[in-house]
Motif scaffolding. Sequence first.
Motif, PDB file in Angstrom:
ATOM      1  N   GLU A   1       0.832  -1.200   0.000  1.00 22.25           N
ATOM      2  CA  GLU A   1       0.000   0.000   0.000  1.00 22.25           C
ATOM      3  C   GLU A   1       0.866   1.249   0.000  1.00 22.25           C
ATOM      4  OE1 GLU A   1      -2.544  -0.278   3.349  1.00 22.25           O
ATOM      5  OE2 GLU A   1      -3.715  -1.958   2.558  1.00 22.25           O
ATOM      6  N   LEU A   2       1.925   1.221   0.815  1.00 23.50           N
ATOM      7  CA  LEU A   2       2.839   2.353   0.859  1.00 23.50           C
ATOM      8  C   LEU A   2       3.491   2.569  -0.494  1.00 23.50           C
ATOM      9  CD1 LEU A   2       4.541   4.523   2.311  1.00 23.50           C
ATOM     10  CD2 LEU A   2       6.120   2.688   2.973  1.00 23.50           C
ATOM     11  N   GLN A   3       3.987   1.499  -1.091  1.00 19.23           N
ATOM     12  CA  GLN A   3       4.664   1.634  -2.369  1.00 19.23           C
ATOM     13  C   GLN A   3       3.694   2.091  -3.452  1.00 19.23           C
ATOM     14  OE1 GLN A   3       6.357  -1.895  -4.263  1.00 19.23           O
ATOM     15  NE2 GLN A   3       8.228  -0.729  -4.529  1.00 19.23           N
ATOM     16  N   SER A   4       2.490   1.529  -3.442  1.00 18.74           N
ATOM     17  CA  SER A   4       1.496   1.925  -4.441  1.00 18.74           C
ATOM     18  C   SER A   4       1.151   3.405  -4.304  1.00 18.74           C
ATOM     19  CB  SER A   4       0.237   1.065  -4.292  1.00 18.74           C
ATOM     20  OG  SER A   4      -0.757   1.474  -5.199  1.00 18.74           O
ATOM     21  N   ALA A   5       1.061   3.890  -3.050  1.00 23.30           N
ATOM     22  CA  ALA A   5       0.738   5.293  -2.828  1.00 23.30           C
ATOM     23  C   ALA A   5       1.866   6.214  -3.283  1.00 23.30           C
ATOM     24  CB  ALA A   5       0.440   5.531  -1.344  1.00 23.30           C
ATOM     25  N   LEU A   6       3.105   5.711  -3.240  1.00 24.44           N
ATOM     26  CA  LEU A   6       4.244   6.545  -3.605  1.00 24.44           C
ATOM     27  C   LEU A   6       4.512   6.563  -5.102  1.00 24.44           C
ATOM     28  CD1 LEU A   6       6.686   5.554  -0.726  1.00 24.44           C
ATOM     29  CD2 LEU A   6       5.404   7.681  -0.958  1.00 24.44           C
ATOM     30  N   LEU A   7       4.019   5.561  -5.824  1.00 19.90           N
ATOM     31  CA  LEU A   7       4.187   5.535  -7.274  1.00 19.90           C
ATOM     32  C   LEU A   7       3.118   6.400  -7.936  1.00 19.90           C
ATOM     33  CD1 LEU A   7       4.916   1.750  -7.877  1.00 19.90           C
ATOM     34  CD2 LEU A   7       6.533   3.637  -8.128  1.00 19.90           C
ATOM     35  N   PRO A   8       3.389   6.946  -9.133  1.00 20.21           N
ATOM     36  CA  PRO A   8       2.366   7.770  -9.801  1.00 20.21           C
ATOM     37  C   PRO A   8       1.130   6.945 -10.146  1.00 20.21           C
ATOM     38  CG  PRO A   8       4.227   7.312 -11.266  1.00 20.21           C
ATOM     39  CD  PRO A   8       4.632   6.848  -9.903  1.00 20.21           C
ATOM     40  N   ARG A   9      -0.029   7.483  -9.814  1.00 23.30           N
ATOM     41  CA  ARG A   9      -1.284   6.766 -10.104  1.00 23.30           C
ATOM     42  C   ARG A   9      -1.587   6.804 -11.603  1.00 23.30           C
ATOM     43  NH1 ARG A   9      -4.023   5.435  -5.567  1.00 23.30           N
ATOM     44  NH2 ARG A   9      -3.380   6.457  -3.629  1.00 23.30           N
ATOM     45  N   THR A  10      -1.334   7.934 -12.229  1.00 29.74           N
ATOM     46  CA  THR A  10      -1.503   8.067 -13.677  1.00 29.74           C
ATOM     47  C   THR A  10      -0.303   8.821 -14.228  1.00 29.74           C
ATOM     48  OG1 THR A  10      -2.751  10.132 -13.428  1.00 29.74           O
ATOM     49  CG2 THR A  10      -4.021   8.083 -13.536  1.00 29.74           C
ATOM     50  N   LEU A  11      -0.017   8.595 -15.490  1.00 30.07           N
ATOM     51  CA  LEU A  11       1.073   9.304 -16.148  1.00 30.07           C
ATOM     52  C   LEU A  11       0.495  10.430 -16.989  1.00 30.07           C
ATOM     53  CD1 LEU A  11       3.303   6.302 -17.268  1.00 30.07           C
ATOM     54  CD2 LEU A  11       3.644   7.820 -15.304  1.00 30.07           C
ATOM     55  N   PRO A  12       1.160  11.585 -17.001  1.00 25.24           N
ATOM     56  CA  PRO A  12       0.608  12.720 -17.755  1.00 25.24           C
ATOM     57  C   PRO A  12       0.645  12.479 -19.255  1.00 25.24           C
ATOM     58  CG  PRO A  12       2.837  13.214 -17.000  1.00 25.24           C
ATOM     59  CD  PRO A  12       2.454  11.905 -16.366  1.00 25.24           C
ATOM     60  N   ARG A  13      -0.327  13.051 -19.953  1.00 25.73           N
ATOM     61  CA  ARG A  13      -0.338  13.030 -21.410  1.00 25.73           C
ATOM     62  C   ARG A  13       0.165  14.387 -21.875  1.00 25.73           C
ATOM     63  NH1 ARG A  13      -6.079  10.025 -22.901  1.00 25.73           N
ATOM     64  NH2 ARG A  13      -5.792   8.228 -21.522  1.00 25.73           N
ATOM     65  N   LEU A  14       1.328  14.387 -22.439  1.00 25.05           N
ATOM     66  CA  LEU A  14       2.024  15.626 -22.744  1.00 25.05           C
ATOM     67  C   LEU A  14       2.085  15.848 -24.249  1.00 25.05           C
ATOM     68  CD1 LEU A  14       4.925  15.120 -20.187  1.00 25.05           C
ATOM     69  CD2 LEU A  14       2.823  16.431 -19.877  1.00 25.05           C
ATOM     70  N   PRO A  15       2.304  17.087 -24.693  1.00 29.29           N
ATOM     71  CA  PRO A  15       2.382  17.347 -26.135  1.00 29.29           C
ATOM     72  C   PRO A  15       3.475  16.544 -26.830  1.00 29.29           C
ATOM     73  CG  PRO A  15       2.182  19.408 -24.909  1.00 29.29           C
ATOM     74  CD  PRO A  15       2.383  18.329 -23.892  1.00 29.29           C
ATOM     75  N   ALA A  16       4.567  16.249 -26.105  1.00 29.07           N
ATOM     76  CA  ALA A  16       5.700  15.581 -26.746  1.00 29.07           C
ATOM     77  C   ALA A  16       5.872  14.136 -26.318  1.00 29.07           C
ATOM     78  CB  ALA A  16       6.990  16.350 -26.451  1.00 29.07           C
ATOM     79  N   ALA A  17       4.964  13.601 -25.493  1.00 32.91           N
ATOM     80  CA  ALA A  17       5.169  12.234 -24.998  1.00 32.91           C
ATOM     81  C   ALA A  17       3.857  11.605 -24.557  1.00 32.91           C
ATOM     82  CB  ALA A  17       6.155  12.234 -23.828  1.00 32.91           C
ATOM     83  N   VAL A  18       3.682  10.359 -24.952  1.00 40.45           N
ATOM     84  CA  VAL A  18       2.613   9.503 -24.434  1.00 40.45           C
ATOM     85  C   VAL A  18       3.295   8.317 -23.774  1.00 40.45           C
ATOM     86  CG1 VAL A  18       0.722   7.972 -25.037  1.00 40.45           C
ATOM     87  CG2 VAL A  18       0.889  10.208 -26.109  1.00 40.45           C
ATOM     88  N   ALA A  19       2.966   8.049 -22.506  1.00 43.46           N
ATOM     89  CA  ALA A  19       3.713   7.048 -21.743  1.00 43.46           C
ATOM     90  C   ALA A  19       2.783   6.020 -21.121  1.00 43.46           C
ATOM     91  CB  ALA A  19       4.532   7.726 -20.644  1.00 43.46           C
ATOM     92  N   ALA A  20       3.350   4.836 -20.902  1.00 46.88           N
ATOM     93  CA  ALA A  20       2.672   3.771 -20.149  1.00 46.88           C
ATOM     94  C   ALA A  20       3.738   3.076 -19.313  1.00 46.88           C
ATOM     95  CB  ALA A  20       1.995   2.780 -21.083  1.00 46.88           C
ATOM     96  N   ALA A  21       3.324   2.514 -18.195  1.00 44.60           N
ATOM     97  CA  ALA A  21       4.296   1.901 -17.283  1.00 44.60           C
ATOM     98  C   ALA A  21       3.670   0.696 -16.614  1.00 44.60           C
ATOM     99  CB  ALA A  21       4.763   2.906 -16.231  1.00 44.60           C
ATOM    100  N   ARG A  22       4.534  -0.174 -16.112  1.00 41.45           N
ATOM    101  CA  ARG A  22       4.126  -1.325 -15.338  1.00 41.45           C
ATOM    102  C   ARG A  22       5.053  -1.452 -14.129  1.00 41.45           C
ATOM    103  NH1 ARG A  22       0.619  -0.665 -18.262  1.00 41.45           N
ATOM    104  NH2 ARG A  22      -0.430  -2.094 -19.709  1.00 41.45           N
ATOM    105  N   TYR A  23       4.430  -1.634 -12.963  1.00 43.24           N
ATOM    106  CA  TYR A  23       5.198  -2.016 -11.777  1.00 43.24           C
ATOM    107  C   TYR A  23       4.784  -3.432 -11.424  1.00 43.24           C
ATOM    108  CZ  TYR A  23       6.545  -2.788  -7.013  1.00 43.24           C
ATOM    109  OH  TYR A  23       7.065  -3.360  -5.876  1.00 43.24           O
ATOM    110  N   LEU A  24       5.752  -4.349 -11.323  1.00 42.82           N
ATOM    111  CA  LEU A  24       5.475  -5.765 -11.111  1.00 42.82           C
ATOM    112  C   LEU A  24       6.142  -6.216  -9.823  1.00 42.82           C
ATOM    113  CD1 LEU A  24       6.463  -6.695 -14.742  1.00 42.82           C
ATOM    114  CD2 LEU A  24       4.137  -6.397 -13.919  1.00 42.82           C
ATOM    115  N   PRO A  25       5.371  -6.389  -8.737  1.00 43.61           N
ATOM    116  CA  PRO A  25       5.976  -6.882  -7.497  1.00 43.61           C
ATOM    117  C   PRO A  25       6.491  -8.296  -7.666  1.00 43.61           C
ATOM    118  CG  PRO A  25       3.585  -6.860  -7.315  1.00 43.61           C
ATOM    119  CD  PRO A  25       3.927  -6.184  -8.617  1.00 43.61           C
ATOM    120  N   ALA A  26       7.464  -8.670  -6.857  1.00 45.87           N
ATOM    121  CA  ALA A  26       8.037 -10.012  -6.929  1.00 45.87           C
ATOM    122  C   ALA A  26       6.969 -11.055  -6.649  1.00 45.87           C
ATOM    123  CB  ALA A  26       9.188 -10.153  -5.931  1.00 45.87           C
TER     124      ALA A  26
END
Length: 716
Positions: free
Chosen positions: A337-362
Motif C-alpha cells: 500500500e505504501l509503495q502503491s501510494a508513492l508511485l504515480p497513479r496516472t502518467l501525464p499526457r504531454l504534447p511531446a510524450a505519451v507514456a505507459a508503465a508497469r510495476y510488477l511486485p516479486a
Amino acid sequence: MCPNRPEGAEPESSPAVGARARALALALRQAVAGVGGQGALLHRWDPGAGRLTLVAVDGVDAEAARPWAELREEQDVPPSCALRRGVLVQAAGDGLGTGAAGTVAVPLIGAAGPVGALSVLLVPGTGEPDDIQLSFLHAVAAWTAECLDFAAGRSPHREPLPGHGRTARTMALTATLAEAVTVQDVVRAVAQHVLSPFGADGLVVSVFEDGRLTRVGEVGYPEDYLKRFEGPLNAGMPVTDVLRTRRPQFMESPTQMYERYSAVTDKILMGTSPKMAWAFLPLIASGRAVGVSVLSYNQPRLFSEEDRAHLTTFSALVGQALERARLYDLEHARAQELQSALLPRTLPRLPAAVAAARYLPAGRGEQVGGDWFDVIPLSADRVALVVGDVMGHGIAEAATMGRLRTAVRTLADLDMAPDELLGHLNDLVSDLGEDFYATCLYAVYDPVGRTCCYSLAGHPPPVFVHPDGTVRSPVVSPDPPLGAATPPFAVHELPLPDGSLVVLCTDGLIESDAQDAEQGLAELVRVLGGAGVRPARFSGADQEEDVRGVEELCDTVVAELLPDREHTNDDAALLIVHTRALPAGDIASFGLPDDPRAAGQAREIVRDQLSRWGLDDLSMTTELLVSELVGNVIRHAKGPMRLRLLRSRILTCEVYDGSLSTPRIRHATYTDEGGRGLQLVAALSRRWGARYLSDAKCIWTEQEIPNGSHCREPGA
C-alpha cells in the motif's frame, strides 16, 4: 574417510549437514513456541562414553548453558532422567540460573535406541504444559530424533516402528510450514499433508480476530455453502467451544453432532455440501487461539486415539505457522500500500510524450522492493523520464523510494541537467547511511532539438526504438550506484527521430536466476524489434489510440520477459514513452538587440507571430509578458538576447540572455516605482521559471491556448 565419522555420514561441510543443522535449530524454536517456554536445549547421547553432549541451544545464554554441556547418564537432571527412564520428565526449579520455573525433558528415540534428549525451560507463572502442548513436544522430539539419526550416519528406519508414519508426516508438514510465507502457503501445506493422509474430503481454515472468524482458505466446499456460516460467533457452535477451551472437538457422525450442537446441525447438514464427520482443531500460537481448522468427511468416521493425537499435533504446528504468516501478510500488505501510494497513479499526457508503465511486485520473496518510475513535464515541452531502484526489500526501502522520487521531482522543477540532478540525489542517498544504495536513470527528451540526454547511476541503459523499427541500446559505462558514486556523472546525448520510443526498466525485468542483465537486455531488444512502432498523432481522440498502443506494448514486453511472474524474486518496473518532435512550423526564434529598443521589437514580433498562428486572443497578454522579461534583461542582465515562441497545447514564451543571475520575485512596497515585473509575470502565466545553459539562462512562461486553437494537424 574421517576416523571419527560413522561410515556413510556426510562431511561436516556438506550441504546436507548444513540443512540438518538448520532443521535442529527449527526443532528447538518449535519446541519453545509449542510449550510456551523461554528456551530449549538439545543433547546427543554417546553410549560409548556414557554421557550426553549439548549440541544446540535456543534462548539460553552460552555461559548459563555451560554447566549442562556434558551430562553423565546417572546425573539427577531432567535430560539424564528422561534418557534413563525413556519417558517425559518434568522438574521444578531453575537448574540453569536463567529464571526458569522448571524444565520439561523428552527422550529422543532413534532407530537403534536412545539418541539424545530435548529439554524446554518453562516461563514462571505459566503453569505446567497441558496435554496438547506435551503431545506437540513429543512430535517435535520424534522429528528431532530422526535428524540426529541421519547426522550420526544411520539409515532411516527400514521397518515401520510404532508411530513412525506419524513422525514422517509431522516432519513433512513441519518442513513445508517452515517454508510457508503467506497464509495461503499455510493453507496449501495443510491441504497437502493433512487432508489426503487422513482421508478427509473438506478443509476450512479460518483466523480469529475482533470476535469473529474470517475464512482464509478452503478445499472441497462450494462458496455458497460456506457463506451461511459467516458472521459473528454465537454460543452453541463447535468453533466457539473450540476457541474458548482451546481443545479439539471430534464429531464422528451427524447423530453425535446433533446431540451436542442441535442448533446448528440443520445448517451444517443441509445444502449442496453435507458432511458426515468433522474434526474441529484449534490453531494455537503464543498461548492463544488464532484460528480454527476444520476437517470434514463425506461419510461417518471413527477417530482413534492415535488420529486425535496426530491431528492435535498438526494443529499446533499449523497455528504457529499461521500466526507468522498473518504477520507477514499484514506487513507485506502495508508495504505494498505504501509503495502503491508513492508511485504515480496516472502518467501525464504531454504534447511531446505519451507514456505507459508497469510495476510488477516479486512473485515470491518476503518483502516489496524500492523500484519506481516517473514522467515529469519540463519547460519548452521537454519531458523528464525517470526510473530507479532502491537496493533491498522492505518498508524502509519503499519509504526511501518515496523520498527519492519526491527529491527527483523537486530537482527536476529546477530544470537541472541529468548529471547535476544525479549529483544532488547522490548526496541525499549518502546522507541516509552507509547501507543505503540506489540505481537511477534520469533522461530528458527535447522535442525541439529532437535529442535525448541522460545520465546513469548503476542502472540498466535505455533502449530506443526508431520509427523504422531499428532498436538501439547504446553501450555506455554507467557510473556507480547512488550512495557509492563520486560525481560528476557522465552525460550521454543522442539524436532521436520523431515518433521514436524510449524504453526504461529496472533490473528485475531483465535479470533473473536464469539469465544475467546483458542477456536480458538482448531479449528486451529482440522483443521490441518484433513489436514495431505504431504511428502516433498526439491530438484529440487519436491520442487514446496512442495510449492503447503503448499500453499493449508494455503488456507484450512483460509477457515475453516475465512469463512466470509467480516465481520471480525481484520487483520490476517498465516505462515506455512514445515521443513526438515539435514541428518546425510551431517554433519561432528571433534575435533581439542589446538595448532598450528590444522590448518594442519583441512586442511587434509576438503580435505578428501569434497572428500567423491564429492566436490573436493571446496577443495582448503575451506582449505584456515579453515586455517584462526583456525589460528585466536590459535592467539586470546582459546580452545577447533571443526570443523563442513554441506552440503546442500551450504557448511557451522564452527569453534568453547571457547572464547567469537568478531572477526572483520582490515584495515591492506601495511607494516603490518598480519591482513588480515578475509578480505580473506570475499572475499572467500558467507557469513560469528559469533554466540555465552552459553560458546563458532562459526565462520562460506558459499560457493555456483557448480550446480549439490547437486542434490542428502538426505544423499547420
